[in-house]
Enzyme design. Structure first.
Site, PDB file in Angstrom:
ATOM      1  N   HIS A   1      -9.353 -30.164 -33.345  1.00 24.09           N
ATOM      2  CA  HIS A   1     -10.243 -29.084 -32.899  1.00 24.09           C
ATOM      3  C   HIS A   1     -11.149 -29.539 -31.761  1.00 24.09           C
ATOM      4  O   HIS A   1     -12.354 -29.294 -31.772  1.00 24.09           O
ATOM      5  CB  HIS A   1     -11.050 -28.534 -34.073  1.00 24.09           C
ATOM      6  CG  HIS A   1     -10.195 -28.004 -35.192  1.00 24.09           C
ATOM      7  ND1 HIS A   1      -9.328 -26.953 -35.030  1.00 24.09           N
ATOM      8  CD2 HIS A   1     -10.065 -28.412 -36.477  1.00 24.09           C
ATOM      9  CE1 HIS A   1      -8.700 -26.728 -36.176  1.00 24.09           C
ATOM     10  NE2 HIS A   1      -9.124 -27.600 -37.061  1.00 24.09           N
TER      11      HIS A   1
ATOM     12  N   LYS B   1       0.832  -1.208   0.000  1.00 26.92           N
ATOM     13  CA  LYS B   1       0.000   0.000   0.000  1.00 26.92           C
ATOM     14  C   LYS B   1       0.862   1.252   0.000  1.00 26.92           C
ATOM     15  O   LYS B   1       0.538   2.256  -0.646  1.00 26.92           O
ATOM     16  CB  LYS B   1      -0.929  -0.011   1.213  1.00 26.92           C
ATOM     17  CG  LYS B   1      -1.790   1.235   1.328  1.00 26.92           C
ATOM     18  CD  LYS B   1      -2.748   1.159   2.498  1.00 26.92           C
ATOM     19  CE  LYS B   1      -3.587   2.445   2.589  1.00 26.92           C
ATOM     20  NZ  LYS B   1      -4.595   2.370   3.671  1.00 26.92           N
TER      21      LYS B   1
END
Length: 519
Positions: free
Chosen positions: A275, A137
């Site tokens: 696929h 922070k």
């Protein structure tokens, strides 16, 4: 000017002595805790104990040691705020300029098969995340390190007397919040699992980066591959690449599909995928015979596909594999002569995967957990489709009973059709697929494709359908081409029409009561 200070508290000690030496060399005081402080002292590095800073002993077996104003004030004070700095001076609290923390090994703890809930909870870090979050922070004034891979360039900056720029501190802070978020997500997932709650009011998913990919679904799309922190090693996420080009997004997607189908079979099996749909599946007494069946199922579509096998690849199988163009071969292992044959192809990806039997795989958490699908603005989650069909669960609905061979082929076909995109029809005979119709908008269209692909082999084949027949047209088409038996879920309001059509043609038909849509 006050001396700079570094706070170091790490579970993973990798590289920490080298980094601490650099701090000490450049006049940065080191504050440390417990085992880390002991290690640094043994290495001859000056260390200030955490209790000397807090004025309070470590208590409760180390549960409380860094949760103190003398620590968090030094982390959170904004250096450019005169009021903050005056308060620190008044209270005789020094700033902390570097924070080097990694957390209790919660992931490693819960990875142990015999871990108790008590042990897991004891490995939930409290002080570590608090220090990391406070430092991150306040990144404008604090350099925070949670990853040992960042130590070396910090050392380079120190040795070159170069300050670490704010954008670099910001990058490190972002990494910290990713790290603590993933840590908390893992804890939340584990504890939720202990409660038995399947769909809680909120979820947080976490994944670890496995690798960057050459490209995404198409070359203009960037992509990377992430894996679950705790998952079965029988997955593509833990497969090892031994040879060939880097993987692409489509490679991994197709390989995952191949392994999913392969997990259905305990006997020697070979799966060819294109696929994400199977283009050939074969089972036999040997892996070479299984691959021969998979290849013969569709020698055209297998070109440029992926092949997965559930036995070690021998020389004969490798020779057959080498005679066609394949993107990937996946197997639990390769005989030396087999690997030599396959590795002659520069680009083919040769991979190993830790396969287990169907029963073991289905018993593993990763194969009974959830699947996810990202949609615009949301996420769909469902149970993984691991339904396993037994013969005693199936209802014969026609006058003619299936023969023993038809039963065998129907169950084989059913194991394949659940992995084919819906609407799906699969034709099988002699332990291999002969026709597959995938992803069609209507069921008879899927059947037409499968029958056309099978050609003369449709005569005498069995048909598996992932969902019920909404009308009798699929049965009539199958009868016209000599199909002798069918397996389907049943449940249509017009089931009787399909049963009547099957009876008229002498086809045996069974209902499973379970469908396998796959979108």
């Amino acid at each position: 000017m006050a001396k700079k200070r570094a706070l170091i508290s790490v579970s993973d000690k990798t590289g920490i002595v080298e980094l601490s030496n650099a701090f000490a060399k450049h006049g940065i005081e080191i504050i440390s805790t417990g085992g880390t402080a002991k290690l640094l002292a043994q290495a001859g590095i000056p260390v200030i104990g955490i209790s000397d800073v807090t004025g309070f002993p470590e208590i409760m077996d180390g549960r409380v040691k860094t949760l103190h104003p003398n620590i968090h004030s030094g982390l959170l004070a904004v250096r450019s705020n005169p009021s903050h700095m005056e308060q620190l001076e008044k209270l005789n609290i020094g700033t902390i300029d570097y924070v080097v923390v990694n957390l209790y090994p919660f992931k490693q703890t819960i990875s142990k098969p015999d871990v108790s809930l008590e042990e897991a909870i004891e490995n939930i870090d409290i002080g570590g995340p608090s220090m990391l979050r406070a430092a991150a922070k306040n990144y404008s004034g604090v350099v925070v390190l949670v990853d040992a891979n960042d130590y070396s360039w910090v050392i380079e900056h120190l040795d070159a007397n170069q300050p670490i720029r704010e954008e670099e501190r910001f990058r490190l802070a972002a990494k910290v919040f990713r790290h603590t978020a993933a840590y908390d997500a893992l804890i939340a997932d584990y504890l939720t699992e202990q409660t038995g709650e399947e769909y809680p009011e909120s979820i947080t998913l976490t994944y670890e980066k496995a690798q960057d990919l050459r490209y995404g679904e198409n070359p203009h799309q960037g992509a990377a591959f992430y894996r679950e922190p705790l998952t079965t090693h029988s997955s593509i996420a833990y497969a090892k690449q031994l040879h060939g080009k880097e993987l692409s997004y489509n490679n991994i997607n197709d390989a995952n599909a191949a392994l999913s189908i392969l997990s259905e079979f305990a006997e020697p099996a070979a799966v060819a995928v294109k696929h994400t749909n199977p283009c050939g599946v074969g089972i036999a007494d040997s892996i070479s015979a299984a691959f021969k069946k998979a290849y013969e199922a569709d020698p055209v579509s297998i070109f440029g596909g992926i092949v997965a096998l559930n036995r070690t690849v021998d020389g004969a199988t490798a020779q057959a594999l080498s005679e066609i163009f394949l993107e990937i071969i996946l197997a639990p292992g390769y005989d030396p002569d087999a690997f030599e044959i396959l590795a002659k192809k520069k680009n083919i990806r040769i991979m190993t995967v830790d396969l287990r039997s169907t029963e073991q795989v289905l018993a593993g958490k990763a194969w009974r957990d959830k699947t996810t699908l990202k949609v615009q603005g949301g996420l769909l989650i469902q149970d993984r489709d691991v339904h396993s069909l037994k013969r005693e669960d199936v209802q014969v609905v026609t006058d003619r009973q299936p023969t023993e061979e038809e039963w065998k082929q129907m169950l084989f076909g059913w194991n394949v059709v659940k992995h084919v995109k819906s609407n799906a029809i699969v034709l099988v005979r002699e332990d291999r697929t002969v026709g597959i119709g995938a992803g069609q908008m209507n069921r008879v269209g899927a059947a037409e494709i499968a029958i056309r692909q099978a050609g003369e082999l449709a005569n005498g084949a069995i048909l598996a359908s992932d969902a019920f027949f909404p009308m009798r047209d699929t049965v009539d088409l199958a009868a016209k081409h000599g199909i002798t038996a069918m397996i389907q879920p049943g449940g249509s309001v017009r089931d009787q029409e399909s049963i009547d059509a099957a009876n008229a043609a002498g086809i045996a038909m069974v209902f499973t009561g379970v469908r396998h849509f796959k979108h």
